[in-house]
Design a protein around this motif. Structure first.
Motif, short mmCIF file in Angstrom:
data_model
loop_
_atom_site.label_atom_id
_atom_site.label_comp_id
_atom_site.label_asym_id
_atom_site.label_seq_id
_atom_site.Cartn_x
_atom_site.Cartn_y
_atom_site.Cartn_z
N HIS A 100 40.15 38.88 37.87
CA HIS A 100 41.40 39.13 37.92
C HIS A 100 42.01 40.26 37.83
O HIS A 100 43.21 40.85 37.26
CB HIS A 100 42.08 38.24 36.46
CG HIS A 100 41.49 36.87 36.17
ND1 HIS A 100 42.07 35.79 36.96
CD2 HIS A 100 40.57 36.57 35.35
CE1 HIS A 100 41.40 34.78 36.60
NE2 HIS A 100 40.36 35.06 35.66
N ASP A 101 41.22 41.24 38.37
CA ASP A 101 41.65 42.67 38.46
C ASP A 101 42.96 42.91 39.48
O ASP A 101 42.96 42.44 40.55
CB ASP A 101 40.56 43.42 39.16
CG ASP A 101 40.44 44.93 39.02
OD1 ASP A 101 41.62 45.41 38.70
OD2 ASP A 101 39.67 45.52 38.82
N LYS A 102 43.87 43.79 38.71
CA LYS A 102 45.03 43.74 39.94
C LYS A 102 45.19 45.10 40.24
O LYS A 102 45.73 45.47 41.14
CB LYS A 102 46.35 43.87 38.58
CG LYS A 102 46.76 42.35 38.09
CD LYS A 102 47.82 42.50 37.18
CE LYS A 102 48.00 41.14 36.25
NZ LYS A 102 47.02 40.99 35.37
N VAL A 103 44.08 45.93 40.05
CA VAL A 103 44.11 47.29 40.10
C VAL A 103 43.15 47.31 41.61
O VAL A 103 43.63 47.74 42.77
CB VAL A 103 43.40 48.38 39.39
CG1 VAL A 103 43.50 49.65 39.85
CG2 VAL A 103 44.43 48.25 38.13
N ASP A 104 41.98 46.92 41.46
CA ASP A 104 41.05 46.84 42.69
C ASP A 104 40.54 45.48 42.82
O ASP A 104 39.17 45.12 42.30
CB ASP A 104 39.84 47.92 42.35
CG ASP A 104 40.50 49.36 42.53
OD1 ASP A 104 40.93 49.59 43.42
OD2 ASP A 104 40.43 50.14 41.46
N PRO A 105 41.07 44.48 43.14
CA PRO A 105 40.87 43.18 43.17
C PRO A 105 39.41 42.95 43.96
O PRO A 105 39.18 43.79 45.14
CB PRO A 105 42.01 42.40 43.76
CG PRO A 105 43.01 43.19 43.93
CD PRO A 105 42.41 44.63 43.95
N PRO A 106 38.74 41.91 43.91
CA PRO A 106 37.52 41.60 44.74
C PRO A 106 37.70 41.56 46.09
O PRO A 106 37.04 42.04 47.06
CB PRO A 106 37.06 40.17 44.00
CG PRO A 106 37.45 39.98 42.78
CD PRO A 106 38.89 40.89 42.87
#
Length: 276
Positions: free
Chosen positions: A217-223
């Motif tokens: 759920h990373d909004k900065v560096d998404p998968p």
């Protein structure tokens, strides 16, 4: 067998124009060299370290301009942060080590590893910034420049950008303290300079195993961004997703981060034993 000290000790390391503060634990190698994110400090890694084997050697230092190293002047670009990490490694005399970098620290780790330093056995990139800027606009830079201005902006950054549902009270206080502590020059260097630095043409030189840990759920560096803009640049990289976390996975899901690091180091030891 190296001397093992279960509790880390605080000490300073000489670097260009100053001294960096770090926590160090003697123990079994390969040693782990932790590099923190923009806004963090060596304390960001504490929940992860507490879940590692107590015999695991490590060093976790404050980047120049952050934590207990706020008086160390710039420049604060990725080349200088990589230089600093190498100074720490050299002073400790590590013969074998793994660099573990988070976000901005992950980009500095890529720069360091691209130099193929002696003793580097592997790289763990936790929610790393890609080697070259992706989707960076003047508007985004302006927002980032003010992300840590006040307690309110820090809270919004935590809740809306950095995490998947927030942090516990103690971790939140730590993020407030760490992210507001740096001077303006260090704090603004990442959105104005480091984020824009392009190392896409050099990270292909990395020749050690690389584990990338991406928060689902990373909004900065998404998968997906890392799959498209980091993995193709580093042939030895393999990506694993972390459940239930955003960008601050060392604080949100330290169990998962520590488990992946432990498994990675174990695999390196096995591979080393098979070749000796």
């Amino acid at each position: 067998m190296p001397e093992i000290t279960r509790s880390p000790i605080g000490r300073y390391f000489d670097v260009e124009d100053g001294r960096l503060y770090a926590h160090v634990r003697q123990g079994c190698g390969p040693a782990l060299v932790f590099l923190h994110y923009w806004g963090g400090s060596h304390r960001t890694w504490r929940p992860v370290v507490e879940r590692l084997d107590p015999a695991q050697a490590f060093v976790s230092h404050d980047h120049r301009g952050w934590g207990e190293s706020t008086t160390v002047p710039g420049p604060y670009g990725m080349e200088r942060l990589a230089d600093d990490a190498q100074h720490v490694i050299d002073e400790l005399g590590y013969g074998e080590y793994v660099v573990v970098g988070h976000s901005m620290g992950g980009k500095a780790a890529q720069v360091l590893a691209s130099r193929r330093p002696a003793g580097l056995k592997g790289l763990v990139l936790v929610a790393p910034a890609p080697p070259a800027p992706v989707g960076v606009t003047p508007e985004l830079q302006e927002v980032m420049c003010h992300a840590y201005d006040t307690p309110d902006t820090i809270n919004r950054s935590i809740d809306l950008v950095l995490t998947n549902g927030g942090l516990g009270e103690e971790a939140r206080r730590q993020v407030h303290d760490d992210s507001s502590r740096a001077g303006d020059t260090a704090r603004l260097s990442w959105p104005r300079q480091g984020l824009l630095e392009d190392f896409a043409e050099v990270v292909g030189a990395i020749d050690v195993p690389v584990l990338v840990l991406a928060g689902r759920h990373d909004k900065v560096d998404p998968p997906q961004v890392l799959r498209e803009h980091l993995l193709p640049k580093i042939p030895t990289a393999d990506l694993r997703e972390l459940d239930g976390t955003g960008h601050l996975s060392p604080l949100e899901v330290p169990d998962q981060v520590a488990s992946h690091i432990t498994a990675f180091v174990t695999e390196l030891r096995i591979a080393q034993g098979a070749t000796t």
